[in-house]
Write a protein that holds these residues in place. Structure first.
Motif, mmCIF file in Angstrom:
data_model
loop_
_atom_site.group_PDB
_atom_site.id
_atom_site.type_symbol
_atom_site.label_atom_id
_atom_site.label_comp_id
_atom_site.label_asym_id
_atom_site.label_seq_id
_atom_site.Cartn_x
_atom_site.Cartn_y
_atom_site.Cartn_z
ATOM 1 N N GLU A 7 55.756 39.193 32.478
ATOM 2 C CA GLU A 7 57.215 39.314 32.497
ATOM 3 C C GLU A 7 57.777 38.158 33.308
ATOM 4 N N SER A 8 58.852 37.584 32.822
ATOM 5 C CA SER A 8 59.422 36.418 33.489
ATOM 6 C C SER A 8 60.321 36.833 34.639
ATOM 7 N N ASN A 9 60.016 36.292 35.818
ATOM 8 C CA ASN A 9 60.863 36.477 36.991
ATOM 9 C C ASN A 9 61.072 37.928 37.371
ATOM 10 N N THR A 10 60.000 38.703 37.353
ATOM 11 C CA THR A 10 60.048 40.055 37.884
ATOM 12 C C THR A 10 59.108 40.145 39.074
ATOM 13 N N ASN A 11 59.400 41.048 39.986
ATOM 14 C CA ASN A 11 58.619 41.174 41.206
ATOM 15 C C ASN A 11 57.212 41.687 40.914
ATOM 16 N N ARG A 12 56.272 41.112 41.623
ATOM 17 C CA ARG A 12 54.873 41.547 41.524
ATOM 18 C C ARG A 12 54.536 42.287 42.808
ATOM 19 N N ILE A 13 54.399 43.599 42.685
ATOM 20 C CA ILE A 13 53.974 44.459 43.795
ATOM 21 C C ILE A 13 52.787 45.268 43.292
ATOM 22 N N TYR A 14 51.621 44.994 43.845
ATOM 23 C CA TYR A 14 50.406 45.648 43.373
ATOM 24 C C TYR A 14 49.740 46.412 44.516
ATOM 25 N N THR A 15 48.997 47.466 44.133
ATOM 26 C CA THR A 15 48.172 48.204 45.088
ATOM 27 C C THR A 15 46.747 47.664 45.046
ATOM 28 N N ILE A 16 46.209 47.348 46.228
ATOM 29 C CA ILE A 16 44.826 46.881 46.334
ATOM 30 C C ILE A 16 43.960 48.079 46.764
ATOM 31 N N PRO A 17 43.097 48.570 45.888
ATOM 32 C CA PRO A 17 42.256 49.712 46.276
ATOM 33 C C PRO A 17 41.398 49.390 47.497
ATOM 34 N N ALA A 18 41.192 50.393 48.327
ATOM 35 C CA ALA A 18 40.438 50.212 49.574
ATOM 36 C C ALA A 18 39.030 49.678 49.320
ATOM 37 N N LYS A 19 38.450 50.058 48.178
ATOM 38 C CA LYS A 19 37.049 49.659 47.906
ATOM 39 C C LYS A 19 36.915 48.144 47.688
ATOM 40 N N PHE A 20 38.041 47.454 47.410
ATOM 41 C CA PHE A 20 37.960 46.010 47.191
ATOM 42 C C PHE A 20 38.218 45.206 48.464
ATOM 43 N N VAL A 21 38.546 45.897 49.559
ATOM 44 C CA VAL A 21 38.983 45.207 50.776
ATOM 45 C C VAL A 21 37.894 45.323 51.837
ATOM 46 N N LYS A 22 37.734 44.224 52.571
ATOM 47 C CA LYS A 22 36.816 44.247 53.706
ATOM 48 C C LYS A 22 37.563 43.719 54.921
ATOM 49 N N THR A 23 37.171 44.141 56.092
ATOM 50 C CA THR A 23 37.802 43.592 57.291
ATOM 51 C C THR A 23 37.336 42.161 57.472
ATOM 52 N N GLY A 24 38.228 41.378 58.075
ATOM 53 C CA GLY A 24 37.910 39.966 58.243
ATOM 54 C C GLY A 24 38.358 39.167 57.043
ATOM 55 N N LYS A 25 37.563 38.207 56.604
ATOM 56 C CA LYS A 25 37.964 37.262 55.569
ATOM 57 C C LYS A 25 38.006 37.907 54.181
ATOM 58 N N ASN A 26 39.153 37.722 53.501
ATOM 59 C CA ASN A 26 39.348 38.139 52.116
ATOM 60 C C ASN A 26 40.052 36.999 51.386
ATOM 61 N N VAL A 27 39.832 36.932 50.099
ATOM 62 C CA VAL A 27 40.455 35.863 49.319
ATOM 63 C C VAL A 27 41.350 36.466 48.237
ATOM 64 N N ILE A 28 42.607 36.068 48.287
ATOM 65 C CA ILE A 28 43.543 36.408 47.214
ATOM 66 C C ILE A 28 43.549 35.242 46.231
ATOM 67 N N ALA A 29 43.440 35.542 44.958
ATOM 68 C CA ALA A 29 43.535 34.516 43.908
ATOM 69 C C ALA A 29 44.576 34.967 42.895
ATOM 70 N N VAL A 30 45.472 34.074 42.558
ATOM 71 C CA VAL A 30 46.519 34.394 41.583
ATOM 72 C C VAL A 30 46.514 33.314 40.510
ATOM 73 N N LEU A 31 46.153 33.706 39.302
ATOM 74 C CA LEU A 31 46.250 32.800 38.149
ATOM 75 C C LEU A 31 47.634 33.001 37.538
ATOM 76 N N ILE A 32 48.411 31.937 37.508
ATOM 77 C CA ILE A 32 49.761 32.015 36.940
ATOM 78 C C ILE A 32 49.822 31.171 35.676
ATOM 79 N N ASN A 33 50.177 31.822 34.589
ATOM 80 C CA ASN A 33 50.405 31.140 33.321
ATOM 81 C C ASN A 33 51.913 31.034 33.102
#
Length: 947
Positions: free
Chosen positions: A218-244
């Motif tokens: 969708e063009s120019n709409t807000n991106r608000i996502y939930t990150i499940p706890a199982k994908f998160v670790k304390t300390g270093k994490n990497v967010i990657a966003v592929l934008i087309n």
């Protein structure tokens, strides 16, 4: 009181000629914008143009940039814009609106009643294939993983205001992968998280540690996502966003709602947000997405002439200027004891841009010049020993262009090396730039740009700069010099123009207002010369592949506003560029009338482009507006009103006016609630959605019918058709006064008194129309004034300009002057609210730049000094208290009159009127009204109105 008109006899006229000749020996006063520093941004650069070629001059001593355009370089190509058989849903849409089901009507109209988009059939398949190919690339599959090494990737600063075209990827569509490493606090262990990325344009795939947590197309709409706890670790994490991104460049496009910064927060756990703006690593994956379906085309930049002067880094006595009475831009400075000068012009008769560079000492002029472009498909080649060629192709469409850069010197050495023209040991050099495209007509692009340049090159090479300059001045100055205005405050001219613009909020600058009027005339003569296309939203000046609003022709006010000043400001021939567009729009509009409304005549909606699309575009809640063509057609009548040219009315104007009226005679339908004939489906431009019976439509249609009826009488033709229009006029819905004392914008009394929308469309009957006046219907005039008060003074640039004209018609000069100071004030002032104002080069700020405010503001200033829309000429109708003295010459009035006058201490001091058509002259000043028969070609000195 006995009328005292003095006809000037031959002897007196001869005396005048002698006096004028004597005055011409005096040094000409320069009317200019000037600055004591180079331009750093496009909005500081100075415009030149000849109607076909436009350029922006930066004036930098070290690296000069001449960014240029050619008026016919657009994307897209001739095509069909109409959707066949759209009329089949017309009755259903109307019934839904009658039933009060606006939302359903808009949804149905969006599916069945909008115009055809370019590439609409093939895009879905091509897009799916392209997205799939991107996601399967090794660099993407690995690049989203937390273990991936991105140390060699460049960085881009991303924040809550970010869009990638401002952060390092200008004018780029395609796929870009962004990565950012974040630290998750230990106390968030086991928590699901909420990530706020703000708006993204157009399509994202968002990952954390290699896991996809959300995607939205969708063009120019807000991106608000939930990150499940199982994908998160304390300390270093990497967010990657592929934008087309598919169209108009984009990417991260700012946080507009909720938290005002990009952040991550835990779900159901109170904690401070983790802000994720800052430096992100990025990798461009692909720059060639499939062409995106768009309703209309975009005006394109062509290229840049880049000139480098080695060692010009320590300078004094710098000055750059734009002499608008000569259409010459100049830059001068001193470097190492040498005085350097540059003079730039865009010649209409020779169809080129020319620059003369000089130094006051021999062998001191040394520079390298090259051609650059933003277009991805281009080629640069040597034509001869002093000429380079730039050939381009617009990626999205079939347009091609060629530009030749030629440099000569009488005393220096000129050669070409590495696609640069090198000039050495000169004291003078002349740059000549020509350009052309394959455009021949709005429906024909079979031209050959290179052949055109090849034919022109030997002609321009034979021309000396002085010859070019002389023919340019001989062409331009007689037109420009027809008109003058003086409001005093001449001492302000000693201050640089950008400082005057910034200072006007605290200190009135009447001379800047006068300069603004003349600047508008200059801009029109530079972008709308006869034989060219009309100026678009940005005239002919645009530096972006994806300009705001496509730099098109928006006909729900902006395009028309461009031409408000051409008749009163004595550059009537510039109107012909608009008439060319109307001719072409009417051809395409006849197809749209049949396909969408099963109606005769022609119709045009709220936007068009070089290919003259006339069908509804964008969204049904504002794109289905039927009176764009009727408003355009009014300009044909205005030209007749000022010139009294009956042959023009007969052969040019009347057929188009009648065709527009034929459409509305078929289109109007009976409102089941009131029994009135109304316009539907339509809207009040960009305000309130799809409706039945907007006030603006009815005002324009009534005015159109009256014009056609009057034309029928003047030309003694089509009396039966005129009688039918008279009958329809009696049945049309009238203007209405609402419960707040306001002029209603719609059939229903639903205006919001707290609404400050920039469009004030329902006041069209006040200006530019003449249906609502103090003489004929003061109660409606009071209601219109109340509506304007509710809307407030703030607005975008063109909106401020329209309000100047409204307050002039309301005869409130002081309020109009307040609006002038807002329009002329700095758009860059951090204290400014609501947008609008002027950039340092005096370009109008929508924001961004739109030229309509320049033209509309100039029209409003002269509307304060003279009005002629009520069948007589009214002098000084809205003179502000602070404009105690002034003069104006060559001011045109309806009926075929030209006015010279002066005032002093707020009162008329002298007045002469030239009758160009021999009509009866009616003049009102204060409470006095006089009438007198005139003869064509004679000038009348009028004394009895002077107090």
């Amino acid at each position: 009181m006995k009328t005292n008109f003095i006809r000037l006899n031959i002897l007196f006229a001869a005396i005048i000629v002698v006096l004028v000749s004597s005055c011409n020996n005096k040094k000409e006063e320069i009317i200019e914008l000037w600055y004591n520093k180079p331009a750093k941004t496009w909005e500081e650069a100075l415009p030149i143009g000849n109607g076909r070629l436009g350029a922006m001059i930066y004036g930098d001593p070290q690296i000069e940039q001449i960014q240029f355009n050619e008026e016919t370089l657009w994307n897209g190509s001739p095509r069909k814009y109409q959707r066949d058989n759209a009329y089949k849903s017309l009755d259903k849409i109307r019934q839904l609106l009658f039933d009060g089901k606006q939302d359903i009507a808009e949804k149905l109209a969006a599916k069945t009643f909008m115009g055809r988009l370019a590439y609409e059939d093939e895009f879905p398949v091509l897009k799916a294939q392209w997205v799939d190919s991107i996601n399967h690339l090794d660099i993407v599959k690995k690049g989203v993983l937390s273990s991936f090494d991105d140390s060699t990737w460049p960085e881009m600063f991303i924040d809550y205001k970010s869009v990638w075209e401002r952060k390092g990827l200008p004018d780029m569509n395609g796929a870009v992968l962004f990565r950012k490493t974040i630290d998750i606090p230990a106390q968030w262990k086991g928590k699901s998280l909420k990530i706020h990325l703000g708006k993204i344009k157009d399509h994202d795939f968002t990952y954390i540690n290699g896991h996809l947590i959300g995607t939205k197309d969708e063009s120019n709409t807000n991106r608000i996502y939930t990150i499940p706890a199982k994908f998160v670790k304390t300390g270093k994490n990497v967010i990657a966003v592929l934008i087309n991104n598919y169209v108009s460049t984009g990417g991260f496009n700012a946080v507009r709602t909720g938290p005002k910064k990009m952040n991550i927060t835990p779900v159901n756990f109170k904690a401070d947000p983790l802000f994720i703006e800052g430096n992100w690593k990025y990798k461009v994956i692909d720059r060639k997405p499939p062409y995106y379906p768009e309703y209309q085309a975009k005006y394109q930049p062509f290229g840049v002439v880049r000139i480098e002067f080695e060692g010009h880094d320590s300078i004094t006595n710098f000055r750059r200027s734009l002499e608008i009475n000569n259409a010459l831009s100049k830059t001068s400075y001193t470097c190492n004891g040498v005085q350097y000068q540059r003079e730039y012009l865009a010649s209409h008769p020779d169809n080129l841009i020319a620059v003369k560079l000089s130094s006051n000492k021999k062998n001191q002029l040394n520079f390298k010049a090259c051609l650059e472009t933003l277009h991805a498909i281009y080629n640069i080649e040597k034509i001869d020993d002093q000429t380079l060629a730039l050939s381009i192709k617009v990626e999205d469409g079939e347009m091609k262009g060629t530009a030749y850069l030629n440099i000569s010197s009488n005393d220096g050495i000129v050669n070409i090396k590495d696609n640069q023209i090198v000039v050495s040991n000169a004291s003078e050099a002349v740059i000549k730039l020509i350009a052309s495209t394959n455009y021949k007509a709005y429906n024909d692009i079979s031209g050959n740009a290179k052949e055109i340049c090849d034919a022109q090159l030997p002609i321009i090479e034979s021309l000396q700069y002085d010859e070019i300059r002389t023919s340019h001045l001989n062409d331009y100055k007689p037109i420009f010099n027809r008109f003058s205005i003086d409001l005093g405050d001449h001492e302000k001219r000693q201050t640089p123009t950008d400082e005057r613009i910034f200072n006007i909020k605290n200190q009135e600058d009447k001379d800047l207002a006068a300069l603004y009027v003349q600047y508008a005339r200059y801009l029109m003569l530079s972008s709308g010369r006869e034989g060219t296309n009309p100026p678009n939203l940005q005239g002919i000046w645009n530096e972006e592949i994806y300009p705001a609003w496509g730099s098109k022709y928006t006909t729900n006010i902006n395009c028309e506003m461009n031409f408000w000043p051409v008749e009163p400001l004595n550059i009537s021939e510039c109107h012909n560029t608009l008439f060319k567009l109307i001719d072409e729009v009417a051809i395409e509009g006849a197809k749209t009338a049949k396909a969408y409304y099963s109606a005769k005549g022609w119709v045009h909606h709220h936007n068009t482009d070089q290919w003259r699309g006339t069908a509804p575009i964008n969204n049904s809640n504002h794109g289905i507006w039927v009176t764009g063509g009727a408003w355009l057609a009014h300009h044909l009548w205005e030209h007749y009103m000022y010139t009294q040219d009956k042959e023009f009315l007969k052969t040019k104007a009347y057929p188009l006016l009648k065709g527009s009226a034929e459409f509305f005679a078929d289109f109007l339908v009976k409102d089941p609630k009131t029994g009135y004939l109304i316009s539907t489906p339509s809207n009040s431009p960009e305000h309130g959605g799809l409706v039945a019976g907007p006030t603006m439509d009815h005002q324009i249609i009534r005015s159109l019918f009256k014009i056609v009826i009057e034309s029928s009488d003047i030309l003694d033709t089509d009396h039966e058709f005129a009688a039918m229009l008279k009958d329809k006029l009696t049945q049309m819905a009238p203007d209405q006064i609402g419960k707040h004392g306001q002029l209603q914008e719609w059939m229903e009394d639903k205006d919001d008194t707290t609404d400050t929308h920039r469009h004030i469309s329902h006041l069209w009957g006040v200006h530019p129309g003449n249906e609502i006046t103090w003489d004929n219907n003061p109660e409606l005039m009071k209601a219109a004034k109340q509506s304007l008060i509710y809307r407030g003074d703030d607005g975008t640039g063109w909106s401020l300009a329209w309000k100047i004209n409204f307050w002039a018609r309301f005869l409130d000069g002081n309020h109009a002057n307040t609006m002038i100071k807002m329009l002329l004030g700095s758009a860059l002032d951090p204290e400014r609210n609501g947008g609008g104002g002027s950039y340092p080069n005096l370009f109008d700020a929508h924001p961004p730049f739109q030229i309509d405010g320049n033209f509309g503001g100039a029209a409003g200033i002269v509307e304060m000094i003279m009005q002629s829309h009520q069948g007589y000429i009214q002098l000084l109708p809205a003179l502000p208290d602070s404009w105690q003295s002034g003069s104006i010459k060559g001011l045109k009035a309806r009926g075929g009159f030209e006015i010279d006058m002066e005032w002093n201490e707020g009162k008329l001091y002298s007045l002469s009127v030239l009758s160009t058509a021999g009509n009866k002259l009616k003049i009102k000043y204060g409470k006095q009204m006089i009438e007198q028969e005139t003869r064509a070609g004679e000038t009348y000195q009028i004394n009895n109105l002077i107090n």
